[in-house]
Write a protein that holds these residues in place. Structure first.
Motif, PDB file in Angstrom:
ATOM      1  N   ASP A  79       0.938  -1.311  -0.028  1.00  0.00           N
ATOM      2  CA  ASP A  79      -0.014   0.026  -0.032  1.00  0.00           C
ATOM      3  C   ASP A  79       0.595   1.114  -0.208  1.00  0.00           C
ATOM      4  OD1 ASP A  79      -1.803   2.138   0.736  1.00  0.00           O
ATOM      5  OD2 ASP A  79      -3.065   0.883   1.546  1.00  0.00           O
ATOM      6  N   ILE A  80       1.020   1.920  -1.063  1.00  0.00           N
ATOM      7  CA  ILE A  80       1.816   3.293  -1.373  1.00  0.00           C
ATOM      8  C   ILE A  80       0.975   4.467  -1.183  1.00  0.00           C
ATOM      9  CG2 ILE A  80       3.395   4.270  -2.930  1.00  0.00           C
ATOM     10  CD1 ILE A  80       4.335   1.654  -2.403  1.00  0.00           C
ATOM     11  N   HIS A  81       1.503   5.396  -0.337  1.00  0.00           N
ATOM     12  CA  HIS A  81       1.169   6.659  -0.150  1.00  0.00           C
ATOM     13  C   HIS A  81       1.659   7.430  -1.545  1.00  0.00           C
ATOM     14  CE1 HIS A  81      -0.065   6.009   3.826  1.00  0.00           C
ATOM     15  NE2 HIS A  81      -0.522   7.323   4.371  1.00  0.00           N
ATOM     16  N   LEU A  82       0.872   8.031  -2.403  1.00  0.00           N
ATOM     17  CA  LEU A  82       1.445   8.498  -3.592  1.00  0.00           C
ATOM     18  C   LEU A  82       0.836   9.922  -3.418  1.00  0.00           C
ATOM     19  CD1 LEU A  82       3.299   8.515  -5.877  1.00  0.00           C
ATOM     20  CD2 LEU A  82       1.584   7.517  -7.122  1.00  0.00           C
ATOM     21  N   HIS A  83       1.217  10.925  -2.881  1.00  0.00           N
ATOM     22  CA  HIS A  83       0.684  12.586  -2.816  1.00  0.00           C
ATOM     23  C   HIS A  83       1.122  13.088  -4.170  1.00  0.00           C
ATOM     24  CE1 HIS A  83       1.076  11.194   1.526  1.00  0.00           C
ATOM     25  NE2 HIS A  83       0.136  11.803   1.311  1.00  0.00           N
ATOM     26  N   GLU A  84       2.488  12.778  -4.794  1.00  0.00           N
ATOM     27  CA  GLU A  84       2.919  13.169  -5.807  1.00  0.00           C
ATOM     28  C   GLU A  84       1.898  13.415  -7.120  1.00  0.00           C
ATOM     29  OE1 GLU A  84       7.408  11.183  -4.986  1.00  0.00           O
ATOM     30  OE2 GLU A  84       5.840  10.621  -6.680  1.00  0.00           O
ATOM     31  N   GLY A  85       1.928  14.587  -7.288  1.00  0.00           N
ATOM     32  CA  GLY A  85       0.851  14.916  -8.583  1.00  0.00           C
ATOM     33  C   GLY A  85       1.322  15.090  -9.976  1.00  0.00           C
ATOM     34  N   GLY A  86       0.656  15.425 -10.921  1.00  0.00           N
ATOM     35  CA  GLY A  86       1.025  15.379 -12.145  1.00  0.00           C
ATOM     36  C   GLY A  86       1.877  14.383 -12.700  1.00  0.00           C
ATOM     37  N   SER A  87       2.825  14.972 -13.696  1.00  0.00           N
ATOM     38  CA  SER A  87       3.582  13.908 -14.349  1.00  0.00           C
ATOM     39  C   SER A  87       4.560  13.233 -13.519  1.00  0.00           C
ATOM     40  CB  SER A  87       4.574  14.621 -15.649  1.00  0.00           C
ATOM     41  OG  SER A  87       5.315  15.805 -14.955  1.00  0.00           O
TER      42      SER A  87
ATOM     43  N   HIS B 207      -4.314   8.087  -2.003  1.00  0.00           N
ATOM     44  CA  HIS B 207      -4.424   9.373  -2.590  1.00  0.00           C
ATOM     45  C   HIS B 207      -4.266   9.399  -4.235  1.00  0.00           C
ATOM     46  CE1 HIS B 207      -3.918  10.605   1.588  1.00  0.00           C
ATOM     47  NE2 HIS B 207      -2.669   9.942   1.670  1.00  0.00           N
ATOM     48  N   ALA B 208      -3.254   8.805  -4.603  1.00  0.00           N
ATOM     49  CA  ALA B 208      -3.052   8.770  -6.077  1.00  0.00           C
ATOM     50  C   ALA B 208      -3.482  10.277  -6.857  1.00  0.00           C
ATOM     51  CB  ALA B 208      -3.756   7.640  -6.647  1.00  0.00           C
ATOM     52  N   PHE B 209      -3.078  11.180  -6.221  1.00  0.00           N
ATOM     53  CA  PHE B 209      -3.422  12.669  -6.685  1.00  0.00           C
ATOM     54  C   PHE B 209      -3.069  12.891  -8.320  1.00  0.00           C
ATOM     55  CE2 PHE B 209      -2.548  14.316  -2.361  1.00  0.00           C
ATOM     56  CZ  PHE B 209      -3.999  14.027  -1.907  1.00  0.00           C
ATOM     57  N   SER B 210      -2.203  12.133  -8.815  1.00  0.00           N
ATOM     58  CA  SER B 210      -1.869  12.295 -10.234  1.00  0.00           C
ATOM     59  C   SER B 210      -2.695  12.028 -11.015  1.00  0.00           C
ATOM     60  CB  SER B 210      -0.477  11.558 -10.505  1.00  0.00           C
ATOM     61  OG  SER B 210      -0.905  10.153 -10.367  1.00  0.00           O
ATOM     62  N   LEU B 211      -3.801  10.985 -10.447  1.00  0.00           N
ATOM     63  CA  LEU B 211      -4.957  10.708 -11.385  1.00  0.00           C
ATOM     64  C   LEU B 211      -6.206  11.627 -11.415  1.00  0.00           C
ATOM     65  CD1 LEU B 211      -5.099   6.978 -10.410  1.00  0.00           C
ATOM     66  CD2 LEU B 211      -4.012   7.782 -12.295  1.00  0.00           C
ATOM     67  N   ALA B 212      -6.234  12.725 -10.673  1.00  0.00           N
ATOM     68  CA  ALA B 212      -7.146  13.734 -10.386  1.00  0.00           C
ATOM     69  C   ALA B 212      -6.947  14.802 -11.534  1.00  0.00           C
ATOM     70  CB  ALA B 212      -7.075  14.230  -9.270  1.00  0.00           C
TER      71      ALA B 212
END
Length: 410
Positions: free
Chosen positions: A213-221, A247-252
């Protein structure tokens, strides 16, 4: 085996029914008063639902029980603006809490259960500063409530894996001591060595036979790059259905690269968890939950921190977090709000157990014969009304037994 008869409840807001459950699941659903009285009078404990709505119990699949301050005097937030400042603020203050980790985690988990959550995935920080102390505190909370809820624990390297000596060995020790999954966090931003960070995470998962289970706040590319590395390792190690991304903010941000990422996520059955964040036009944070449901991607909901050293938000009530999900998604139609309720209940359950049937728009599983007896009775004219009103009078069932009623553990 103990039987429980839920008298006069409305599965997902439908017609009134009696529902007979035991530890193995839902045994029978029938019109009120029509289940064999020889069973119900002799062997079953009868609980009167008074026309309440029966839904699957809530599943909080992203919470940090080790950092909670629920039940303690309020402390103003002293963190800075960056994620790193929040991480360090927690490190500087957690030892000065009025109660040890085990007591705080046990109290908060009890509040979560009392409000309807019987399936929980908690991260437990493992680092050079706290060693295994926070992890052991969450273990103690799980043991204290083992008859009331099913709790998974993620060994979580919040301060990175390779910035401080000895962290991989500590994570290994946590996995040998009862952690169910191995975590990771922002491999580019925190460790600044994404390949090494994720190689360590997936090596530990492979050696111990656990999920990720990975926390991934990193956004964009940048976030899509890190996500691609996660998917690459999921495929290489044959870990389909055993990886989650929080989180997976890069998918937003709806950029062109998101389509390809979602296709791979669906193919590899990677689960996603959200905490219903409120983004902006310039910095979108909200996952496209309706699209995820349409693609058959498992998605669950979590509370994240609970009045901790990160923020004052969080009170243990997943019905409130369901309201937040509907609000941040901009939903007002009843069917869409009910989709959020399905995500907060069955969706999270499917994140924990990939063998459960998938959600889809308009699908309302979890209250049929054969489904797990993980249930909650909520109050409202309709499921949408229950989300809007969030009445505290609830009946909570874990493995066929009432474990909380009217906001109190039983």
């Amino acid at each position: 085996m103990t039987l429980t008869l839920l008298h006069d409840v409305r599965p997902w807001g439908g017609a009134p029914a009696d529902v007979l459950v035991d530890a193995d699941g839902i045994r029978e659903i029938a019109a009120p008063g029509t289940i064999d009285p020889a069973i119900t009078t002799a062997d079953a404990v009868t609980i009167h639902g008074d026309g309440g709505i029966l839904i699957p119990s809530f599943s909080d699949v992203h919470v940090h029980l080790d950092s909670t301050r629920m039940g303690l005097p309020f402390r103003p937030n002293t963190a800075g603006e960056t994620r790193w400042s929040h991480i360090m603020n927690d490190r500087e203050n957690w030892r000065s809490a009025e109660r040890p980790v085990a007591e705080r985690a046990t109290y908060t988990l009890g509040r979560m259960i009392a409000q309807g959550a019987t399936r929980v995935r908690s991260h437990a920080q493992v680092d050079a500063d706290s060693g295994l102390e926070k992890f052991e505190g969450v273990l103690a909370a799980r043991e204290a409530h083992r008859q009331r809820a099913a709790v998974e624990i993620v060994a979580f390297p919040q301060v990175g894996i390779h910035l401080e000596d000895g962290v991989p060995d500590l994570l290994d020790a946590a996995l040998r001591s009862g952690a169910d999954l191995i975590g990771g966090i922002d491999p580019c931003e925190i460790d600044r060595d994404p390949v090494r960070h994720l190689d360590t995470v997936f090596d530990l998962a492979d050696r111990h036979g656990v999920g990720v289970d990975i926390h991934l706040h990193e956004g964009g590319s940048l976030g899509l790059f890190s996500l691609d590395l996660v998917l690459e390792r999921t495929r290489a190690l044959g870990m389909t259905g055993r990886v989650s991304v929080s989180h997976a903010f890069s998918l937003a941000d709806r950029s062109p690269g998101v389509d390809r990422a979602l296709e791979q996520i669906a193919e590899l059955d990677v689960a996603l968890t959200t905490i219903a964040p409120k983004g902006s036009l310039s910095v979108p944070l909200d996952l496209p939950v309706e699209r995820l449901l349409q693609m058959g991607i498992r998605v669950g909901l979590g509370m994240d921190g609970q009045r901790d050293y990160w923020s004052p938000w969080g009170d243990g009530d997943m019905l409130e977090r369901t309201w937040m999900l509907a609000f941040t998604q901009g939903f007002s139609r009843d069917d869409l709000i009910e989709d959020c309720l399905a995500i907060g209940t069955w969706g999270g359950a499917s994140v924990i157990d990939a063998a459960l049937p998938r959600l889809a728009p308009g699908v309302r599983p979890g209250v049929a014969v054969g489904d797990p007896a993980e249930l909650v009775v909520v109050r409202g004219d309709t499921p949408t009304a229950a989300v809007m009103d969030r009445d505290p009078r609830r009946i909570v069932i874990h493995r066929g037994r009432v474990v909380a009623q009217d906001d109190e553990l039983t």
